[in-house]
Design an enzyme around this catalytic site. Structure first.
Site, PDB file in Angstrom:
ATOM      1  N   ASN A 151      44.198 -36.400 -71.686  1.00 30.53           N
ATOM      2  CA  ASN A 151      43.562 -37.570 -71.076  1.00 30.53           C
ATOM      3  C   ASN A 151      42.188 -37.143 -70.527  1.00 30.53           C
ATOM      4  O   ASN A 151      41.857 -37.374 -69.356  1.00 30.53           O
ATOM      5  CB  ASN A 151      44.449 -38.168 -69.971  1.00 30.53           C
ATOM      6  CG  ASN A 151      44.021 -39.580 -69.620  1.00 30.53           C
ATOM      7  OD1 ASN A 151      43.978 -39.964 -68.463  1.00 30.53           O
ATOM      8  ND2 ASN A 151      43.667 -40.361 -70.615  1.00 30.53           N
ATOM      9  N   LEU A 152      41.440 -36.515 -71.414  1.00 33.81           N
ATOM     10  CA  LEU A 152      40.214 -35.821 -71.008  1.00 33.81           C
ATOM     11  C   LEU A 152      39.106 -36.788 -70.592  1.00 33.81           C
ATOM     12  O   LEU A 152      38.977 -37.874 -71.147  1.00 33.81           O
ATOM     13  CB  LEU A 152      39.727 -34.933 -72.160  1.00 33.81           C
ATOM     14  CG  LEU A 152      40.758 -33.896 -72.645  1.00 33.81           C
ATOM     15  CD1 LEU A 152      40.186 -33.096 -73.813  1.00 33.81           C
ATOM     16  CD2 LEU A 152      41.203 -32.967 -71.519  1.00 33.81           C
ATOM     17  N   GLY A 171      34.901 -34.858 -66.295  1.00 33.02           N
ATOM     18  CA  GLY A 171      35.195 -33.681 -65.462  1.00 33.02           C
ATOM     19  C   GLY A 171      35.622 -32.512 -66.348  1.00 33.02           C
ATOM     20  O   GLY A 171      35.113 -31.392 -66.214  1.00 33.02           O
ATOM     21  N   HIS A 172      36.541 -32.786 -67.290  1.00 32.43           N
ATOM     22  CA  HIS A 172      36.983 -31.725 -68.208  1.00 32.43           C
ATOM     23  C   HIS A 172      35.809 -31.235 -69.068  1.00 32.43           C
ATOM     24  O   HIS A 172      35.661 -30.041 -69.307  1.00 32.43           O
ATOM     25  CB  HIS A 172      38.076 -32.252 -69.153  1.00 32.43           C
ATOM     26  CG  HIS A 172      39.339 -32.667 -68.458  1.00 32.43           C
ATOM     27  ND1 HIS A 172      39.723 -33.978 -68.350  1.00 32.43           N
ATOM     28  CD2 HIS A 172      40.303 -31.934 -67.848  1.00 32.43           C
ATOM     29  CE1 HIS A 172      40.871 -34.046 -67.706  1.00 32.43           C
ATOM     30  NE2 HIS A 172      41.243 -32.819 -67.385  1.00 32.43           N
ATOM     31  N   GLN A 197      55.469 -29.984 -63.121  1.00 34.84           N
ATOM     32  CA  GLN A 197      54.591 -30.161 -61.958  1.00 34.84           C
ATOM     33  C   GLN A 197      54.556 -31.594 -61.444  1.00 34.84           C
ATOM     34  O   GLN A 197      53.867 -31.887 -60.478  1.00 34.84           O
ATOM     35  CB  GLN A 197      53.184 -29.650 -62.255  1.00 34.84           C
ATOM     36  CG  GLN A 197      52.359 -30.493 -63.209  1.00 34.84           C
ATOM     37  CD  GLN A 197      51.027 -29.828 -63.520  1.00 34.84           C
ATOM     38  OE1 GLN A 197      50.960 -28.859 -64.256  1.00 34.84           O
ATOM     39  NE2 GLN A 197      49.945 -30.349 -62.954  1.00 34.84           N
ATOM     40  N   GLN A 208      44.615 -26.280 -55.690  1.00 30.55           N
ATOM     41  CA  GLN A 208      45.157 -25.708 -56.928  1.00 30.55           C
ATOM     42  C   GLN A 208      44.316 -24.505 -57.349  1.00 30.55           C
ATOM     43  O   GLN A 208      44.842 -23.437 -57.693  1.00 30.55           O
ATOM     44  CB  GLN A 208      45.153 -26.777 -58.028  1.00 30.55           C
ATOM     45  CG  GLN A 208      45.324 -26.225 -59.428  1.00 30.55           C
ATOM     46  CD  GLN A 208      45.424 -27.300 -60.496  1.00 30.55           C
ATOM     47  OE1 GLN A 208      46.459 -27.919 -60.625  1.00 30.55           O
ATOM     48  NE2 GLN A 208      44.361 -27.536 -61.252  1.00 30.55           N
ATOM     49  N   SER A 246      38.977 -38.798 -62.645  1.00 31.15           N
ATOM     50  CA  SER A 246      40.380 -38.395 -62.609  1.00 31.15           C
ATOM     51  C   SER A 246      41.115 -39.249 -63.634  1.00 31.15           C
ATOM     52  O   SER A 246      40.756 -40.421 -63.846  1.00 31.15           O
ATOM     53  CB  SER A 246      40.951 -38.672 -61.215  1.00 31.15           C
ATOM     54  OG  SER A 246      42.358 -38.702 -61.263  1.00 31.15           O
ATOM     55  N   ARG A 287      43.805 -40.513 -63.234  1.00 26.30           N
ATOM     56  CA  ARG A 287      44.447 -41.624 -62.513  1.00 26.30           C
ATOM     57  C   ARG A 287      43.540 -42.843 -62.367  1.00 26.30           C
ATOM     58  O   ARG A 287      44.028 -43.949 -62.120  1.00 26.30           O
ATOM     59  CB  ARG A 287      44.893 -41.169 -61.130  1.00 26.30           C
ATOM     60  CG  ARG A 287      46.041 -40.195 -61.229  1.00 26.30           C
ATOM     61  CD  ARG A 287      46.430 -39.662 -59.901  1.00 26.30           C
ATOM     62  NE  ARG A 287      47.370 -38.580 -60.095  1.00 26.30           N
ATOM     63  CZ  ARG A 287      48.422 -38.376 -59.357  1.00 26.30           C
ATOM     64  NH1 ARG A 287      48.698 -39.181 -58.362  1.00 26.30           N
ATOM     65  NH2 ARG A 287      49.211 -37.365 -59.590  1.00 26.30           N
TER      66      ARG A 287
END
Ligand code: PAF
Length: 261
Positions: free
Chosen positions: A31-32, A35-36, A60, A152, A184, A186
């Site tokens: 789900n790039l 940011g990626h 996770q 993280q 994100s 999300r």
């Protein structure tokens, strides 16, 4: 771009790579977004080759619903990897990765558990375990993580150091939309109305001059429910819920500058 669905095939290929060729690694759950892409760009600048993994890691997700609804967008992700000129992509599956049935786990035993570790029990055990497995498989020289998930990043950096792994763990700046909202996966789940609230959350949170108590009240008045709002090591961290969508963010607080006569 060379794609590896089979881990054994990747391992054979990795053994044959010239030892003096530097390898940068960007682990992802797909789900790039931009940011990626920024992590891949940095890896491309600093290494001879870049590899990306896409694996939606079930261990996770502390809420099964989140795992079920996590967007699976492989075709689009592969297009993004091609556009970013990524050299290799590994696409492991659950069976290969968790052949041990998650019997062996990496756990951060520090007490008290704070922020994400406190609010998402088990989450970091899943993250650290998968990252340890991926780092062992990929054997990169450098690995790239976004500062949005700063806790993280810190845990992975400390794990790599604790296990004497010769890997440079890099934190890359959070990439934001024009509104200030951090990219994100999300964000895709926000309705138009929720997006407006998420944007005003980002704008308000970034008013670093606002004392923490006032920030808390202002956000709550905007209909944003705060899970935690804390400051550690000169950084302000937040987790909020916009209805059922959980967003996190953080930034470095500017130090008070003392002026001398
Ligand atoms: O940040 C993520 O996307 C994940 O937590 C990671 C590091 C790829 C492990 O699954």
């Amino acid at each position: 771009m060379k794609i590896f669905n089979d881990l054994a095939e990747w391992q054979r290929f990795r053994d044959e790579l010239t030892p003096d060729l530097s390898l940068g690694f960007v682990p992802t759950m797909g789900n790039l977004h931009r940011g990626h892409a920024s992590l891949m760009k940095q890896s491309k600048q600093e290494n001879d080759c870049t590899i990306v993994s896409i694996f939606i890691n079930p261990t996770q997700f502390n809420q099964t619903e989140d795992f079920i609804h996590y967007p699976r967008t492989l075709d689009n992700d592969l297009d993004i990897l091609t556009q970013c000129s990524v050299d290799f992509c590994v696409l492991p599956n659950d069976k290969q990765i968790y052949a041990d049935g998650f019997k062996f786990q990496i756990h951060d035993a520090s007490q008290p558990q704070r922020m994400e570790a406190h609010h998402r029990p088990g989450h970091f055990t899943g993250v650290l375990t998968i990252v340890m497995k991926l780092l062992t498989l990929v054997r990169p020289h450098r690995a790239y993580f976004g500062e949005k998930d700063y806790q993280q990043y810190q845990l992975i950096r400390d794990m790599v150091s604790a296990f004497f792994m010769n890997i440079d763990v890099k934190a890359c700046p959070t990439i934001r939309e024009a509104s200030g909202l951090a990219y994100s996966s999300r964000n895709n789940r926000l309705s138009a109305e929720q997006r407006l609230r998420a944007e005003s959350f980002a704008q308000t949170f970034h008013q670093s001059s606002m004392p923490i108590n006032q920030l808390y009240d202002t956000l709550e008045k905007l209909g944003i429910s705060i899970e935690y709002l804390e400051e550690h090591e000169n950084r302000r961290f937040i987790s909020v819920n916009i209805d059922n969508i959980r967003l996190i963010d953080n930034y470095v607080l500017l130090k008070n500058i003392e002026f001398k006569d």
